[in-house]
Design a protein around this motif. Structure first.
Motif, PDB file in Angstrom:
ATOM      1  N   UNK A  93     -23.421  42.413 -16.007  1.00 48.65           N
ATOM      2  CA  UNK A  93     -22.139  41.866 -15.601  1.00 48.65           C
ATOM      3  C   UNK A  93     -21.007  42.476 -16.414  1.00 48.65           C
ATOM      4  N   UNK A  94     -19.918  42.858 -15.715  1.00 45.23           N
ATOM      5  CA  UNK A  94     -18.717  43.273 -16.419  1.00 45.23           C
ATOM      6  C   UNK A  94     -17.838  42.037 -16.611  1.00 45.23           C
ATOM      7  N   UNK A  95     -16.754  42.125 -17.387  1.00 47.71           N
ATOM      8  CA  UNK A  95     -15.922  40.944 -17.660  1.00 47.71           C
ATOM      9  C   UNK A  95     -15.408  40.256 -16.398  1.00 47.71           C
ATOM     10  N   UNK A  96     -15.040  41.034 -15.379  1.00 48.70           N
ATOM     11  CA  UNK A  96     -14.538  40.448 -14.135  1.00 48.70           C
ATOM     12  C   UNK A  96     -15.624  39.613 -13.455  1.00 48.70           C
ATOM     13  N   UNK A  97     -16.822  40.169 -13.365  1.00 51.25           N
ATOM     14  CA  UNK A  97     -17.903  39.489 -12.671  1.00 51.25           C
ATOM     15  C   UNK A  97     -18.365  38.255 -13.443  1.00 51.25           C
ATOM     16  N   UNK A  98     -18.423  38.354 -14.753  1.00 56.36           N
ATOM     17  CA  UNK A  98     -18.789  37.198 -15.575  1.00 56.36           C
ATOM     18  C   UNK A  98     -17.801  36.055 -15.356  1.00 56.36           C
ATOM     19  N   UNK A  99     -16.518  36.374 -15.374  1.00 57.56           N
ATOM     20  CA  UNK A  99     -15.494  35.351 -15.215  1.00 57.56           C
ATOM     21  C   UNK A  99     -15.595  34.701 -13.839  1.00 57.56           C
ATOM     22  N   UNK A 100     -15.748  35.515 -12.809  1.00 56.58           N
ATOM     23  CA  UNK A 100     -15.865  35.004 -11.441  1.00 56.58           C
ATOM     24  C   UNK A 100     -17.078  34.073 -11.319  1.00 56.58           C
ATOM     25  N   UNK A 101     -18.205  34.483 -11.883  1.00 56.79           N
ATOM     26  CA  UNK A 101     -19.427  33.677 -11.783  1.00 56.79           C
ATOM     27  C   UNK A 101     -19.281  32.350 -12.509  1.00 56.79           C
ATOM     28  N   UNK A 102     -18.667  32.378 -13.690  1.00 52.94           N
ATOM     29  CA  UNK A 102     -18.452  31.134 -14.436  1.00 52.94           C
ATOM     30  C   UNK A 102     -17.501  30.201 -13.683  1.00 52.94           C
ATOM     31  N   UNK A 121      -9.738  38.709 -20.314  1.00 53.95           N
ATOM     32  CA  UNK A 121     -11.162  38.591 -20.008  1.00 53.95           C
ATOM     33  C   UNK A 121     -12.048  39.035 -21.159  1.00 53.95           C
ATOM     34  N   UNK A 122     -11.548  39.919 -22.003  1.00 55.60           N
ATOM     35  CA  UNK A 122     -12.364  40.442 -23.101  1.00 55.60           C
ATOM     36  C   UNK A 122     -12.609  39.394 -24.191  1.00 55.60           C
ATOM     37  N   UNK A 123     -11.806  38.331 -24.204  1.00 57.94           N
ATOM     38  CA  UNK A 123     -11.954  37.324 -25.261  1.00 57.94           C
ATOM     39  C   UNK A 123     -12.717  36.092 -24.808  1.00 57.94           C
ATOM     40  N   UNK A 124     -13.048  36.008 -23.515  1.00 57.15           N
ATOM     41  CA  UNK A 124     -13.744  34.829 -22.988  1.00 57.15           C
ATOM     42  C   UNK A 124     -15.199  34.828 -23.454  1.00 57.15           C
ATOM     43  N   UNK A 125     -15.662  33.675 -23.900  1.00 56.68           N
ATOM     44  CA  UNK A 125     -17.058  33.536 -24.324  1.00 56.68           C
ATOM     45  C   UNK A 125     -17.821  32.703 -23.301  1.00 56.68           C
ATOM     46  N   UNK A 126     -19.101  33.005 -23.145  1.00 57.93           N
ATOM     47  CA  UNK A 126     -19.917  32.350 -22.126  1.00 57.93           C
ATOM     48  C   UNK A 126     -21.168  31.753 -22.746  1.00 57.93           C
ATOM     49  N   UNK A 127     -21.724  30.800 -22.011  1.00 61.33           N
ATOM     50  CA  UNK A 127     -22.987  30.174 -22.414  1.00 61.33           C
ATOM     51  C   UNK A 127     -23.854  30.035 -21.171  1.00 61.33           C
ATOM     52  N   UNK A 128     -25.042  29.480 -21.352  1.00 61.65           N
ATOM     53  CA  UNK A 128     -25.962  29.232 -20.243  1.00 61.65           C
ATOM     54  C   UNK A 128     -26.252  27.736 -20.196  1.00 61.65           C
ATOM     55  N   UNK A 129     -26.097  27.124 -19.001  1.00 58.08           N
ATOM     56  CA  UNK A 129     -26.361  25.692 -18.902  1.00 58.08           C
ATOM     57  C   UNK A 129     -27.833  25.429 -18.619  1.00 58.08           C
ATOM     58  N   UNK A 130     -28.184  24.162 -18.366  1.00 53.76           N
ATOM     59  CA  UNK A 130     -29.593  23.820 -18.204  1.00 53.76           C
ATOM     60  C   UNK A 130     -30.175  24.269 -16.879  1.00 53.76           C
ATOM     61  N   UNK A 131     -29.341  24.807 -15.977  1.00 56.30           N
ATOM     62  CA  UNK A 131     -29.852  25.435 -14.760  1.00 56.30           C
ATOM     63  C   UNK A 131     -29.863  26.961 -14.904  1.00 56.30           C
ATOM     64  N   UNK A 132     -29.696  27.451 -16.159  1.00 57.18           N
ATOM     65  CA  UNK A 132     -29.665  28.883 -16.448  1.00 57.18           C
ATOM     66  C   UNK A 132     -28.507  29.577 -15.719  1.00 57.18           C
ATOM     67  N   UNK A 133     -27.398  28.861 -15.577  1.00 54.66           N
ATOM     68  CA  UNK A 133     -26.215  29.408 -14.939  1.00 54.66           C
ATOM     69  C   UNK A 133     -25.194  29.821 -15.997  1.00 54.66           C
ATOM     70  N   UNK A 134     -24.427  30.842 -15.683  1.00 62.73           N
ATOM     71  CA  UNK A 134     -23.369  31.307 -16.576  1.00 62.73           C
ATOM     72  C   UNK A 134     -22.203  30.337 -16.508  1.00 62.73           C
TER      73      UNK A 134
END
Length: 258
Positions: free
Chosen positions: A123-132, A197-210
């Motif tokens: 995932x690139x930053x754009x795709x990560x953000x969209x998915x979250x 987008x470069x500063x956004x941090x992500x995690x994984x929830x209990x459904x393994x979702x971004x």
């Protein structure tokens, strides 16, 4: 050097080998058939492969991988009402072709493409953000669909708001009306919030979702989406694109998040 592909416990030397493996599974079933236990697990592994590769670093150590998996297992134990997969079937889609359909315990289902999942790059930053963003409003979207069924269901069916055809839950999806498609809402949110987008941090929830690591960002997007989204419950095969449609005002038929 070309890297092998590991999906679950199965290692493929080349990507083409993984594609051939999942193609063989798909073609071994008739329309509407549920997968056997081993093939079911292969699909579950494939879905986890998609998310895991988007979150983990390219050179993540085995210890880091193990910690991520343990975190997911612990979260799942704490939340017994989490969304989980209950069945995988082979579905009939456009042009009488086959694809996998994944069914969840919240009475929703989703078509997946093994080709897209295997070919999916990091995932690139754009795709990560969209998915979250998408995962932030998953429950809101589900509740809109549930509310529509609660209000208009007759013997487990409601009318598609696009075609008027009486349809079952699994035959319908929630669609964003143009011009405020989901992609447009995400893009405008980024502009309004002046998001880096470069500063956004992500995690994984209990459904393994971004998801966003910062819950304030999640709540902010949920509120923005609620204010902009005009939604319809339509059949899956409907072409939701309305390229020629200009900006329109909200109508009495539009569904909103409560």
């Amino acid at each position: 050097m070309r890297k092998s592909i590991k999906i679950g416990q199965k290692v493929f030397k080349f990507k083409k080998d993984a594609l051939a493996y999942y193609k063989a599974i798909l073609n071994s079933y008739n329309f509407g058939e549920s997968l056997n236990d081993s093939d079911y697990e292969a699909i579950v592994d494939l879905l986890s492969y998609d998310y895991f590769n988007s979150l983990a670093a390219d050179e993540a150590s085995e210890e880091e991988n193990r910690e991520l998996l343990e975190m997911d297992e612990n979260n799942a134990d704490e939340n017994q009402e989490s969304i989980s997969i209950i069945d995988v079937q082979v579905a009939r889609v456009q042009f009488n072709t086959k694809c996998f359909e994944v069914f969840f315990n919240d009475d929703t289902s989703e078509y997946i493409s093994y080709i897209i999942l295997i070919n999916n790059k990091k995932y690139d930053p754009e795709k990560l953000f969209y998915t979250a963003c998408r995962n932030s409003v998953h429950l809101d979207i589900h509740l809109v669909k549930q509310g529509y069924f609660d209000s208009y269901s007759v013997k487990g069916q409601v009318k598609c708001q696009e075609t008027g055809i009486l349809s079952k839950w699994t035959e319908l999806v929630v669609d964003h009306r143009q011009p405020n498609t989901f992609s447009i809402i995400v893009d405008r949110f980024k502009e309004v919030k002046n998001t880096d987008l470069e500063t956004i941090e992500y995690a994984s929830n209990d459904q393994n979702q971004i998801i966003f690591k910062d819950d304030n960002l999640t709540q902010s997007f949920k509120a923005y989406h609620k204010s902009k989204a005009n939604l319809r419950v339509v059949r899956k095969e409907c072409n939701s694109s309305r390229i020629a449609m200009a900006r329109v005002k909200k109508t009495a038929k539009d569904l909103t998040i409560k």
